[in-house]
Design a protein around this motif. Structure first.
Motif, PDB file in Angstrom:
ATOM      1  N   TRP A   1      55.455  37.349  42.706  1.00 41.36           N
ATOM      2  CA  TRP A   1      55.987  36.484  41.645  1.00 41.36           C
ATOM      3  C   TRP A   1      56.904  37.280  40.726  1.00 41.36           C
TER       4      TRP A   1
ATOM      5  N   ASP B   1      55.889  27.402  42.630  1.00 40.06           N
ATOM      6  CA  ASP B   1      55.776  26.150  41.891  1.00 40.06           C
ATOM      7  C   ASP B   1      56.146  26.383  40.427  1.00 40.06           C
ATOM      8  N   ASP B   2      57.251  27.125  40.246  1.00 41.31           N
ATOM      9  CA  ASP B   2      57.677  27.514  38.896  1.00 41.31           C
ATOM     10  C   ASP B   2      59.178  27.316  38.685  1.00 41.31           C
TER      11      ASP B   2
ATOM     12  N   THR C   1      47.076  31.105  37.104  1.00 39.34           N
ATOM     13  CA  THR C   1      46.635  30.239  38.198  1.00 39.34           C
ATOM     14  C   THR C   1      46.896  30.854  39.571  1.00 39.34           C
TER      15      THR C   1
ATOM     16  N   GLN D   1      54.070  28.820  29.048  1.00 31.13           N
ATOM     17  CA  GLN D   1      54.461  28.307  30.364  1.00 31.13           C
ATOM     18  C   GLN D   1      54.312  29.400  31.420  1.00 31.13           C
TER      19      GLN D   1
ATOM     20  N   ILE E   1      51.273  29.804  34.657  1.00 31.02           N
ATOM     21  CA  ILE E   1      51.558  30.109  36.062  1.00 31.02           C
ATOM     22  C   ILE E   1      50.859  31.402  36.463  1.00 31.02           C
TER      23      ILE E   1
END
Length: 144
Positions: free
Chosen positions: A106, A68-69, A97, A90, A94
């Motif tokens: 990630w 979701d990035d 979370t 920003q 991410i």
């Protein structure tokens, strides 16, 4: 001229004999079945660089996983020292979370997408990555 022809013929025959001998012994045979990685990429803990390399290669042929990035794709190719505090925030939003076990995936996703993590949060990410790795103190002793 006949010496050159004779040498080429002898070289050709020698090659055929070597190929036939290799076929008989079974050495050098190529198996077209892919070799499965020896470990699961979810278990790579950073202590084995070969595991990390194999997982990066495996990830490179798969579809890139997003967390979701998608908005971070705008930073593709930007040097890690060239982020403002708001832009680094920003990334931090991410990072903070996600679950600790997702941080390595990630990071791989960002690498494959050509996105450098800002210097401002690099230490926090590395800390989360190291916290996710097993240590000798939290592993049970091995019985022999």
């Amino acid at each position: 001229m006949s010496i050159v022809a004779l040498a080429l013929t002898a070289l050709f025959i020698l090659g055929l004999v070597a190929a036939f001998a290799q076929k008989l012994t079974g050495k050098g045979s190529t198996d077209d079945t892919p070799v499965a990685p020896s470990t699961d990429c979810g278990t790579c803990d950073g202590s084995n660089s070969k595991c990390e390399q194999e997982c990066m290669l495996e990830a490179a042929v798969k579809e890139i996983e997003y967390f979701d990035d998608e908005e971070l794709d705008a930073y593709r190719g930007r040097p890690s020292h060239d982020y403002s505090e708001a832009e680094a925030e920003q990334f931090a939003d991410i990072l903070y979370t996600m679950q600790p076990e997702e941080v390595a995936a990630w990071n791989r996703s960002l690498i494959l997408r050509g996105i450098n993590i800002p210097d401002q949060i690099r230490d926090e990410m590395l800390l989360l990555l190291s916290d996710d790795k097993p240590t000798a103190s939290n592993n049970p002793p091995v019985r022999q």
